[in-house]
Design a protein around this motif. Structure first.
Motif: not given
Ligand code: SF4
Ligand code: SF4
Ligand code: SF4
Length: 379
Positions: A322-338
């Motif tokens: 759960e924690e690992a997938l949350k980190v991946v999702a947050e980072n993908l979201d951040r990169i996509k927005k940036a």
């Protein structure tokens, strides 16, 4: 079915198709004819003559594996002459090499006597590594080959232990030719063949070299085909591994490539000790390559990742999914927005299933919004 497609075996009529052998018709109808050299999918050779039957009108007994069924043929599979001939052939095969298993010594008084005799045999002090899992031994017991009327021939060949994965002990070879057929007809590797003649005949890799110096790719197909202890997996020599009856078979799909070979894992005490192909089922019909057959060490490797790892301040620490997938999702979201979706790529793998690869590309295109999808065979 018209009368020309009928033959009679042991008093009963059976239909057959053009091209079928007596053995095929018999086996299809549940009639037991023993074989040693015959191998499914390869051309019959009739080399061992253990499958002989009586055919009315024939001058001598016929090797049923190589004899085509013929209209109105009358075949007998269990006559005294057939049984005597099979027994003699088995006896000759047992006498043809260093077969120091109990078969040669059934007349001996005790297990201790047998062991003492075995210990006196040069190079063959230990019990044969395929003891209890040997077609020749099984037939010798079935046909009551007790002791040996013939002087056993001297073990003429040194044990070849220099190869990865495979130990060759040709002093136990009965020259059935199954390994040659497995290599040349089934795997089409053409690494081994019959060499020399007469009493010097043996199976050779090119130029009579060790397998490791030949064209052998160590697929292990010949070991799977060998009905005796002439070709043995190195791990079985080391662990004295007579696998039959001691292991649980787990059927699975090979994970090394997209072919999807069907295999059995032989599991003993929670560890894989051997892998064999599943016969009669595609796509591999019993065959495996070197990776599928021997590449299973990773399963029990202590360095194998069992939980996700998250890098915190430069160091990896274990985390929950759960924690690992949350980190991946947050980072993908951040990169996509940036930087936009094309700043992200998805690497799938040739070693996962079609369905998993489909999900991976769907995730890339539909969720992230990029066509950057590729695969890496090493993932
Ligand atoms: S190969 Fe078979 S017959 Fe020969 S010694 Fe081993 S178990 Fe016995
Ligand atoms: S391991 Fe494979 S390539 Fe090598 S001799 Fe046996 S069947 Fe042929
Ligand atoms: S090595 Fe095994 S399979 Fe090959 S000919 Fe000898 S007994 Fe038969």
């Amino acid at each position: 079915m018209e009368s020309q497609d009928i033959l009679v075996i042991d008093g009963n009529e059976y239909a057959f198709s053009p091209g079928e052998t007596i053995l095929q018709v018999a086996r299809r109808n549940g009639i037991d004819i023993p074989t040693l050299c015959w191998m499914k999918g390869a051309s019959p050779t009739g080399a061992c003559r253990v499958c002989v039957v009586e055919v009315e009108g024939a001058r001598s007994l016929v090797a049923s594996c190589a004899a085509p069924a013929a209209p109105n043929m009358v075949v007998r599979t269990q006559t005294p002459a057939v049984m005597r001939a099979r027994r003699l052939n088995i006896e000759l095969l047992v006498a043809s090499g260093e077969h120091n298993c109990l078969v040669q010594d059934l007349d001996m008084d005790s297990w201790t006597d047998f062991q003492l005799k075995a210990m006196g045999a040069k190079e063959h002090r230990d019990l044969c590594p395929v003891y209890g899992n040997c077609r020749l031994q099984e037939l010798a017991i079935q046909y009551q080959v007790r002791g040996c009327r013939f002087e056993p021939s001297e073990g003429r060949h040194e044990i070849e232990t220099v190869n990865p994965f495979i130990v060759r002990d040709l002093s136990r070879c009965i020259l059935c030719g199954r390994c040659v057929q497995a290599c040349n007809e089934i795997q089409v590797n053409n690494a081994i063949s019959f060499g020399y003649r007469g009493t010097k005949a043996k199976i050779v890799a090119k130029g009579d070299r060790a397998l490791k110096d030949s064209d052998c790719v160590f697929c292990g197909e010949c070991v799977q085909a060998c009905p005796v202890g002439a070709l043995v997996l190195s791990q079985d020599m080391e662990s004295n591994g007579r696998v039959k009856g001691e292991t649980k078979l787990v059927r699975t799909t090979c994970s090394y490539c997209g072919v999807g070979c069907q295999m059995y894992l032989h599991v003993r005490k929670g560890r894989i000790v051997r892998v064999t192909g599943v016969e009669d089922v595609g796509p591999n019909f019993g065959s495996l390559c070197v990776k599928g057959r021997f590449g299973y060490d990773f399963v029990h490797d202590p360095g194998r990742l069992k939980t996700p790892l998250i890098r915190d301040n430069g160091a990896l620490r274990e985390a929950s999914w759960e924690e690992a997938l949350k980190v991946v999702a947050e980072n993908l979201d951040r990169i996509k927005k940036a930087d936009g979706p094309d700043a992200i790529g998805v690497l799938a793998s040739a070693r996962i299933t079609n369905e998993e690869n489909y999900i991976a590309q769907k995730f890339a295109r539909a969720v992230i919004g990029t066509n950057n999808v590729d695969h890496c065979a090493r993932l």
